[in-house]
Design a protein around this motif. Structure first.
Motif, PDB file in Angstrom:
ATOM      1  N   TYR A  35      -1.964   1.364   2.414  1.00 40.66           N
ATOM      2  CA  TYR A  35      -3.093   0.180   2.347  1.00 40.66           C
ATOM      3  C   TYR A  35      -4.010   0.339   1.266  1.00 40.66           C
ATOM      4  CZ  TYR A  35      -6.365  -3.588   3.478  1.00 40.66           C
ATOM      5  OH  TYR A  35      -6.978  -4.569   3.494  1.00 40.66           O
ATOM      6  N   CYS A  56      -0.416  -6.333   2.617  1.00 39.11           N
ATOM      7  CA  CYS A  56      -0.748  -4.983   2.468  1.00 39.11           C
ATOM      8  C   CYS A  56      -0.736  -4.439   4.146  1.00 39.11           C
ATOM      9  CB  CYS A  56      -1.921  -4.758   1.434  1.00 39.11           C
ATOM     10  SG  CYS A  56      -1.638  -5.137  -0.136  1.00 39.11           S
ATOM     11  N   CYS A  70      -2.330  -0.533  -2.146  1.00 36.89           N
ATOM     12  CA  CYS A  70      -1.746  -1.881  -2.326  1.00 36.89           C
ATOM     13  C   CYS A  70      -2.838  -3.043  -2.311  1.00 36.89           C
ATOM     14  CB  CYS A  70      -0.721  -2.182  -0.964  1.00 36.89           C
ATOM     15  SG  CYS A  70      -0.198  -3.864  -0.916  1.00 36.89           S
ATOM     16  N   SER A  71      -3.896  -2.540  -1.755  1.00 35.51           N
ATOM     17  CA  SER A  71      -5.003  -3.766  -1.404  1.00 35.51           C
ATOM     18  C   SER A  71      -6.342  -3.268  -2.465  1.00 35.51           C
ATOM     19  CB  SER A  71      -5.811  -3.502  -0.146  1.00 35.51           C
ATOM     20  OG  SER A  71      -6.327  -2.538   0.235  1.00 35.51           O
TER      21      SER A  71
END
Length: 319
Positions: free
Chosen positions: A47, A249, A50-51
């Motif tokens: 996460y 995400c 991705c974020s």
């Protein structure tokens, strides 16, 4: 002491929330070495990459027990929790039906149901209570451990003081078997077993081994009496603040970490018995047909309240 720490951290998080909205707290009750802990580390990694947000991994019930973590997620104190089926069933009663006795023959059968329409329906119910189910990790097919004997037949359970999670389905199963079940938080279980409050407990092998419960209750009977999931739950208010990319995400992290966690859970059922035997555990098989016959009344009870869903689950899992 834990309640004081929890209250202070909750207050700090609420004050800092507006200043550091990019911090995501991922909380759960498992200790290092448990597949849930390993998967939570993976979730944080995926996460964050991705974020671009920061993930604070809070394991070992440091932010409260499962019920408290669900309450905190709904209130926005934490963002995500890898939680328990029993605690979630207090909010979404239908999720407890996944634990009907001997419903699933193996883990892949359970995952197929959870990843389909049943999982989507449970998420819809959870959102009515301020929670978003991001996906379902695994909490295994469960077996019984005892301090002094194996319980190969239902008769061996008569009067047994057995700890269960805060899950009415599990309580009903062991009452039908003639035991004396009582719910207790996971974090309090080792102490309760050591002090003699209970004769034993029930859990998947991965939980038993990672918490060293086989050292306290060394008689392990492979009853396989029920399945439990690990719902990964986000606060709906937090979820609603995310743009589509960050929502994706979160779902991506849940799926990738979930695949890892499920594989570790399944591998444990094969790899752990010899390790546990080497550490003094005594294994025995259970008379599954006798157990199934003794717990038939549990199906009758829940079919009265949820006739269509019980029937659908039975049909979906029929071999």
């Amino acid at each position: 002491m834990k309640s004081v720490v929890y209250a202070v951290l909750a207050a700090t998080t609420m004050v800092a929330g507006t200043a550091n909205a990019a911090e995501v707290i991922f909380a759960h009750g498992a200790n290092p070495g448990n597949p849930r802990y390993v998967a939570a580390e993976k979730w944080a990694e995926v996460y964050a990459e991705c974020s671009g947000d920061t993930v604070n991994h809070a394991p070992s019930a440091t932010l409260g027990n499962d019920v408290e973590m669900l309450t905190s997620a709904a209130a926005g104190v934490i963002q995500v929790s890898a939680n328990s089926q029993g605690a979630m069933s207090q909010i979404v009663p239908e999720i407890g039906l996944l634990g009907l006795p001997f419903l699933f023959n193996d883990l892949p059968s359970a995952w197929e149901v959870l990843d389909g329409e049943v999982g989507a329906m449970l998420d819809e119910r959870a959102q009515n209570s301020g929670l978003k189910i991001l996906g379902f990790w695994d909490n295994g097919i469960r077996n019984v451990t005892h301090v002094s004997k194996n319980v190969s037949s239902p008769e061996d359970l008569k009067g047994m003081k057995i700890r269960t999670p805060p899950d009415q389905m599990t309580v009903d199963i062991f009452e039908a078997l003639g035991a004396a079940p009582a719910p207790l938080a996971w974090s309090e279980l080792p102490t309760a077993l050591q002090s003699g409050v209970f004769d034993g407990q029930e859990n998947p092998l991965t939980n038993i081994y990672s918490a060293k419960l086989h050292e306290i209750t060394p008689y392990v009977t492979m009853t396989g009496h029920k399945y439990e999931s690990t719902p990964v739950v986000a606060g709906l208010a937090w979820w609603a603040t995310l743009d589509a990319d960050k929502q994706e995400c979160a779902l991506k992290a849940t799926a990738e970490a979930g695949e890892l966690q499920r594989n570790l859970s399944q591998e444990g059922d094969t790899s752990l018995p010899p390790k546990m035997e080497a550490e003094g555990a005594t294994f025995a098989d259970a008379d599954k047909e006798a157990y199934k016959a003794a717990t038939a009344s549990v199906y009758e009870k829940y079919a009265e309240t949820y006739p269509e869903l019980v029937k659908a689950l039975q049909e979906a899992t029929a071999q």
